[in-house]
Write an enzyme that holds these catalytic residues in place. Structure first.
Site, PDB file in Angstrom:
ATOM      1  N   TYR A 105       0.871  -1.173   0.000  1.00  0.00           N
ATOM      2  CA  TYR A 105       0.000   0.000   0.000  1.00  0.00           C
ATOM      3  C   TYR A 105       0.910   1.226   0.000  1.00  0.00           C
ATOM      4  CZ  TYR A 105      -4.037  -2.900   1.242  1.00  0.00           C
ATOM      5  OH  TYR A 105      -5.054  -3.834   1.229  1.00  0.00           O
ATOM      6  N   LYS A 157     -12.476  -4.969   2.981  1.00  0.00           N
ATOM      7  CA  LYS A 157     -13.507  -5.419   3.915  1.00  0.00           C
ATOM      8  C   LYS A 157     -14.838  -5.838   3.271  1.00  0.00           C
ATOM      9  CE  LYS A 157     -11.441  -5.236   7.774  1.00  0.00           C
ATOM     10  NZ  LYS A 157     -10.489  -6.240   7.300  1.00  0.00           N
ATOM     11  N   TYR A 200      -7.207  -5.119   9.951  1.00  0.00           N
ATOM     12  CA  TYR A 200      -7.001  -5.666   8.602  1.00  0.00           C
ATOM     13  C   TYR A 200      -7.231  -7.182   8.595  1.00  0.00           C
ATOM     14  CZ  TYR A 200      -5.165  -5.944   3.866  1.00  0.00           C
ATOM     15  OH  TYR A 200      -5.039  -6.141   2.509  1.00  0.00           O
TER      16      TYR A 200
HETATM   17  C1  LIG Z   1     -16.485  -3.282  -9.224  1.00  0.00           C
HETATM   18  C2  LIG Z   1     -16.215  -3.718  -7.796  1.00  0.00           C
HETATM   19  C3  LIG Z   1     -14.898  -4.004  -7.401  1.00  0.00           C
HETATM   20  C4  LIG Z   1     -14.633  -4.391  -6.078  1.00  0.00           C
HETATM   21  N1  LIG Z   1     -13.339  -4.619  -5.694  1.00  0.00           N
HETATM   22  C5  LIG Z   1     -13.092  -4.952  -4.401  1.00  0.00           C
HETATM   23  C6  LIG Z   1     -11.774  -5.166  -3.935  1.00  0.00           C
HETATM   24  O1  LIG Z   1     -10.810  -5.044  -4.693  1.00  0.00           O
HETATM   25  N2  LIG Z   1     -11.599  -5.508  -2.616  1.00  0.00           N
HETATM   26  C7  LIG Z   1     -12.661  -5.651  -1.742  1.00  0.00           C
HETATM   27  O2  LIG Z   1     -12.486  -5.981  -0.568  1.00  0.00           O
HETATM   28  N3  LIG Z   1     -13.907  -5.456  -2.158  1.00  0.00           N
HETATM   29  C8  LIG Z   1     -14.145  -5.111  -3.451  1.00  0.00           C
HETATM   30  N4  LIG Z   1     -15.405  -4.916  -3.855  1.00  0.00           N
HETATM   31  C9  LIG Z   1     -16.461  -5.187  -2.878  1.00  0.00           C
HETATM   32  C10 LIG Z   1     -16.854  -6.663  -2.822  1.00  0.00           C
HETATM   33  O3  LIG Z   1     -16.635  -7.279  -4.051  1.00  0.00           O
HETATM   34  C11 LIG Z   1     -18.319  -6.717  -2.396  1.00  0.00           C
HETATM   35  O4  LIG Z   1     -18.378  -6.208  -1.074  1.00  0.00           O
HETATM   36  C12 LIG Z   1     -18.944  -8.118  -2.458  1.00  0.00           C
HETATM   37  O5  LIG Z   1     -19.148  -8.477  -3.806  1.00  0.00           O
HETATM   38  C13 LIG Z   1     -20.269  -8.141  -1.709  1.00  0.00           C
HETATM   39  O6  LIG Z   1     -20.954  -9.335  -1.974  1.00  0.00           O
HETATM   40  P1  LIG Z   1     -22.539  -9.333  -2.054  1.00  0.00           P
HETATM   41  O7  LIG Z   1     -22.914 -10.751  -2.293  1.00  0.00           O
HETATM   42  O8  LIG Z   1     -23.115  -8.611  -0.911  1.00  0.00           O
HETATM   43  O9  LIG Z   1     -22.909  -8.441  -3.334  1.00  0.00           O
HETATM   44  P2  LIG Z   1     -22.596  -8.672  -4.859  1.00  0.00           P
HETATM   45  O10 LIG Z   1     -21.330  -9.388  -5.048  1.00  0.00           O
HETATM   46  O11 LIG Z   1     -22.794  -7.347  -5.512  1.00  0.00           O
HETATM   47  O12 LIG Z   1     -23.748  -9.659  -5.346  1.00  0.00           O
HETATM   48  C14 LIG Z   1     -25.069  -9.207  -5.558  1.00  0.00           C
HETATM   49  C15 LIG Z   1     -25.719 -10.167  -6.530  1.00  0.00           C
HETATM   50  O13 LIG Z   1     -27.094  -9.809  -6.673  1.00  0.00           O
HETATM   51  C16 LIG Z   1     -27.446  -9.886  -8.034  1.00  0.00           C
HETATM   52  N5  LIG Z   1     -28.613  -9.015  -8.238  1.00  0.00           N
HETATM   53  C17 LIG Z   1     -28.648  -7.655  -8.248  1.00  0.00           C
HETATM   54  N6  LIG Z   1     -29.900  -7.218  -8.483  1.00  0.00           N
HETATM   55  C18 LIG Z   1     -30.670  -8.332  -8.596  1.00  0.00           C
HETATM   56  C19 LIG Z   1     -32.056  -8.535  -8.859  1.00  0.00           C
HETATM   57  N7  LIG Z   1     -32.889  -7.500  -9.044  1.00  0.00           N
HETATM   58  N8  LIG Z   1     -32.530  -9.801  -8.926  1.00  0.00           N
HETATM   59  C20 LIG Z   1     -31.696 -10.860  -8.735  1.00  0.00           C
HETATM   60  N9  LIG Z   1     -30.373 -10.721  -8.497  1.00  0.00           N
HETATM   61  C21 LIG Z   1     -29.870  -9.472  -8.421  1.00  0.00           C
HETATM   62  C22 LIG Z   1     -26.195  -9.428  -8.777  1.00  0.00           C
HETATM   63  O14 LIG Z   1     -26.150  -9.869 -10.107  1.00  0.00           O
HETATM   64  C23 LIG Z   1     -25.106 -10.070  -7.919  1.00  0.00           C
HETATM   65  O15 LIG Z   1     -24.761 -11.365  -8.368  1.00  0.00           O
HETATM   66  C24 LIG Z   1     -15.698  -4.518  -5.156  1.00  0.00           C
HETATM   67  C25 LIG Z   1     -16.999  -4.240  -5.568  1.00  0.00           C
HETATM   68  C26 LIG Z   1     -17.268  -3.816  -6.863  1.00  0.00           C
HETATM   69  C27 LIG Z   1     -18.703  -3.480  -7.260  1.00  0.00           C
END
Ligand SMILES: Cc1cc2nc3c(=O)[nH]c(=O)nc-3n(C[C@H](O)[C@H](O)[C@H](O)COP(=O)(O)OP(=O)(O)OC[C@H]3O[C@@H](n4cnc5c(N)ncnc54)[C@H](O)[C@@H]3O)c2cc1C
Length: 392
Positions: A202, A298, A386
């Site tokens: 970092y 996180k 962390y």
């Molecule tokens: C572009 C990006 C890069 C990231 N990079 C990092 C990183 O480098 N380091 C880090 O720690 N965190 C990172 N994050 C954060 C981390 O990836 C997320 O916190 C994690 O994906 C959370 O998981 P989740 O299951 O809550 O949500 P998500 O992974 O967003 O999953 C949500 C799911 O719901 C589905 N969905 C949405 N709307 C609907 C609907 N209407 N009907 C049915 N399904 C639906 C989506 O398709 C998706 O599959 C990043 C996030 C993003 C957006």
């Protein structure tokens, strides 16, 4: 109309792991995911798993490949003023560490388990609305294979990320969102080149923040702080490598290996928390409830801890009839969420250069980094956050 005990909206890490934990406890559930399987399995996102996340994946039977292929990391390196300081996690936390294992791989592992005998998982099932959140039988409306369908549920869990529909089922005034949008973004690349370091770096620099991370022993993941609205097309490969070189520079020299860049994307940075994480029989988990800037690694780990708390609460309800843990869900999660929000904010604002930043504020950042290097207590505070807290 079909019926299930827990209707899960979203097949990201939160939804898939919740389904796995509920299935292991004998609780009926259905996952509705709007995208197709290939898209969900390829979506590039997080890559650092806390100790607690690994423990949960192991306990749920989803860590076989993680244990084989995941890279154990015992620390990170901070760089500023052309010097480096290592933060030793196990020494400072009583043995906690982190794993480098991409979110795409976690998702693939969970999908493989679910399709081989887990709870039903419907891809290309886009939820359009959740009705009756304050009744005993909330109903999920979705489209699948060109048809409008409904699923009645005892409970609905929105794991549908920041742009999902579940939060909208909560009426205005029943919840509150706290938010901060940052005046910079991350420009992330994937490169087919072995990492130039054994642990994440970092870097604070007068040119802005940079992070050297990795996805495997052959794939590097690197990030540059850039202005909001940056177009990746303005960054040819040579410009990216030159800028990374400049930001990671050390007195005494250091070599950054270059290789073919296979992906470029700009990621805006935001902190957001919606409280409470429940209304009636509808619950929010993961990014549907909160977002952190990725500097603290996180986001994925919070999604995991939310659904662990929730799965435990559903199991208690099933086993004893007591809704005590379900009623405590939001408060239990929010304690951890706000700690992670603070840590992510701290890492972000300590390491990035705000476009309007004064020299005074830069000196404060340097002083903070010097303090972490000089004080085991300050270093332990960083390491503990962390590597992650235990899940309550
Ligand atoms: C572009 C990006 C890069 C990231 N990079 C990092 C990183 O480098 N380091 C880090 O720690 N965190 C990172 N994050 C954060 C981390 O990836 C997320 O916190 C994690 O994906 C959370 O998981 P989740 O299951 O809550 O949500 P998500 O992974 O967003 O999953 C949500 C799911 O719901 C589905 N969905 C949405 N709307 C609907 C609907 N209407 N009907 C049915 N399904 C639906 C989506 O398709 C998706 O599959 C990043 C996030 C993003 C957006």
């Amino acid at each position: 109309m079909d019926h299930t005990t827990v209707g899960i909206i979203g097949g990201g890490p939160a939804g898939l792991l919740l389904a796995r934990l509920l299935h292991n406890s004998g609780i009926d559930c259905v996952v509705l995911e709007s995208r197709d399987r290939a898209y969900v399995e390829q979506r590039q996102r997080a890559g650092i798993l806390e100790q607690s996340t690994v423990d949960v994946l192991r306990g749920s039977g989803a860590a076989e490949r993680l244990d084989r292929e995941g890279l154990v990391h015992d620390g990170i390196e901070l760089r500023w003023n052309r010097r480096a300081q290592r933060i030793d996690f196990p020494a400072l936390t009583g043995g906690r560490r982190v794993w480098v294992y991409a979110q795409t791989e976690v998702v693939k592992d969970l999908i493989a388990l679910q399709t081989a005998g887990g709870a039903p998982l419907l891809f290309e099932a886009r939820v359009t609305a959740v009705a009756g959140a304050d009744t005993d039988r909330p109903v999920v409306h979705y489209t699948h294979q060109g048809q409008d369908k409904t699923l009645s549920c005892d409970y609905v869990v929105g794991c549908d990320g920041f742009h999902g529909v579940t939060r909208k089922a909560i009426p205005d005034g029943a919840c509150r969102t706290f938010e901060r949008v940052y005046p910079y973004s991350w420009f992330g690349i994937l490169a087919d080149v072995p990492p130039s370091c054994d642990e994440l770096i970092y870097a604070h620099s007068p040119r802005g923040f940079a992070l050297h991370s990795m996805r495997s022993t052959t794939v590097s993941r690197l990030y540059l702080q850039v202005a909001n609205g940056t177009d990746p097309a303005d960054w040819p490969d040579e410009r990216i490598w030159d800028e990374l070189d400049a930001r990671f520079a050390l007195d005494g020299g250091w070599r950054l290996e270059r290789g073919p860049i296979t992906s470029k994307a700009v990621l805006p940075m935001r902190s957001s928390v919606t409280e409470p994480m429940r209304w009636g029989r509808v619950f929010l988990a993961g990014d549907a409830a909160h977002i952190v800037p990725p500097t603290g690694a996180k986001g994925l780990n919070l999604a995991v801890s939310d659904v662990v708390v929730l799965a435990r609460a559903f199991a208690r309800l099933q086993d004893t009839g007591s809704a005590e843990l379900l009623d405590a869900y939001s408060d239990t999660c929010l304690r951890r969420v706000w700690r992670a929000e603070h840590f992510s904010y701290f890492m972000t604002t300590t390491l990035h250069t705000d476009p309007g930043q004064s020299d005074f504020e830069t000196r404060l950042q340097i002083s903070q980094l010097d303090r972490i290097a000089a004080s085991p207590h300050a270093a332990a505070e960083l390491a503990g956050n962390y590597a992650g807290l235990t899940i309550e």
